[in-house]
Design an enzyme around this catalytic site. Structure first.
Site, PDB file in Angstrom:
ATOM      1  CE  LYS A   1       1.718   4.204   5.740  1.00 53.11           C
ATOM      2  NZ  LYS A   1       2.013   3.483   4.692  1.00 53.11           N
TER       3      LYS A   1
ATOM      4  CE1 TYR B   1       1.808   5.077   9.768  1.00 54.46           C
ATOM      5  CE2 TYR B   1      -0.083   5.499   9.748  1.00 54.46           C
ATOM      6  CZ  TYR B   1       0.466   4.667   9.438  1.00 54.46           C
ATOM      7  OH  TYR B   1      -0.137   2.995   8.540  1.00 54.46           O
TER       8      TYR B   1
END
Length: 307
Positions: free
Chosen positions: A207, A203
């Site tokens: 990002k 994650y």
């Protein structure tokens, strides 16, 4: 103590780029102070009433957006669609046209199918795209994570933005040319892109990739009229954080409306000076605007390696 260490010791602790921050909405960014009449907006990841996507859609409705499209992997309920219309009316705005769809942004065919629906419903007009939908894998180490679940984070968070851009950017640029449209893309990133913690590495790295990818997108299409930037929505307890440790989730301080209202405020006009940059929604936006010249002159709020 060395001179460098002494200088560091004398500096006050740095709280954030912007000194004043907010956990919830405030008057400067109020949707009631914006005028988005005539604007057409598309928001992904809007299936949850307590989520950032739906808070963003609500902010656009309250700011007077004329047409709002909300999509999600799980679809968006008729109740939530009705809620957006009611929010606009309660704010003294005309009831907007609202369409909803069940879309898997990681699949181009799913995105294109909805694009055709939106093009017909909105008469090929689209000003703003908010890419909020995301996936976060469970907190595990790289060696113990399920490979497919781990990679799904990248399929949604990075490949999904590529699919959305390929499908909708041409419509946005056409709207810019023919109707003086805004041609704005706001990609929801995360403060996690700027830090490292055990677990959740897919994650965080995805990002981080979104930040650089957005800067590249801005660079490639600025001359076409595109404005594109990333936002950190804040630390919010939503369905997005369901895979984080519960103790951590219960300490998250921000509310969905700080993200939703800030995003609508950012998109209410063409903020070309912010294109390619990172903005944290809890920052005080009045202070951010006051630092505009500094940000542009020193090219701040972008990824750089200092050597």
């Amino acid at each position: 103590m060395t001179s460098v260490a002494a200088a560091a010791a004398e500096r006050p602790p740095r709280r954030d780029f912007i000194q004043k921050t907010h956990a919830t909405s405030y008057s400067y960014i109020s949707p009631l102070s914006q005028d988005l009449d005539g604007r057409h907006v598309l928001i992904t990841g809007a299936a949850w009433e307590d989520g950032v996507g739906y808070a963003t859609a609500t902010a656009f409705a309250r700011a007077g957006a004329s047409a709002i499209a909300v999509i999600d992997l799980h679809g968006v309920s008729a109740e939530l669609v009705s809620g957006l219309k009611a929010a606009a009316v309660e704010a003294g705005r005309p009831e907007p046209q609202v369409i909803a769809g069940k879309v898997d942004i990681s699949r181009l065919d799913s995105v294109v199918a909805f694009r055709d629906v939106l093009a017909e419903a909105f008469k090929n007009r689209l000003d703003i795209v908010v890419n909020n939908a995301a996936h976060q894998e469970p907190y595990n180490s790289i060696l113990t994570s399920d490979p497919d679940t781990y990679w799904k984070t990248w399929e949604v968070n990075v490949h999904g933005l590529f699919n959305m851009t390929r499908a909708f950017l041409p419509m946005q640029l056409s709207t810019r040319t023919q109707h003086n449209g805004l041609a704005t893309i706001i990609n929801v990133s995360s403060s996690g892109a700027l830090s490292v913690r055990k677990g959740g590495a897919s994650y965080r790295t995805s990002k981080l990739a979104v930040l650089r990818w957005t800067e590249s997108l801005s660079e490639e299409h600025a001359d076409d009229g595109l404005v594109a930037f990333c936002v950190n929505p804040g630390a919010i307890k939503t369905q997005m954080t369901i895979n984080e440790p519960e103790e951590l989730r219960n300490r998250l301080p921000h509310k969905p409306e700080i993200a939703g209202d800030t995003i609508a405020w950012l998109a209410a006009e063409r903020r070309e000076w912010l294109s390619g940059r990172y903005v944290s929604c809890p920052w005080n936006m009045e202070e951010l605007v006051a630092r505009r010249e500094e940000i542009v002159a020193q090219d701040k709020l972008k990824l750089r390696m200092t050597l």
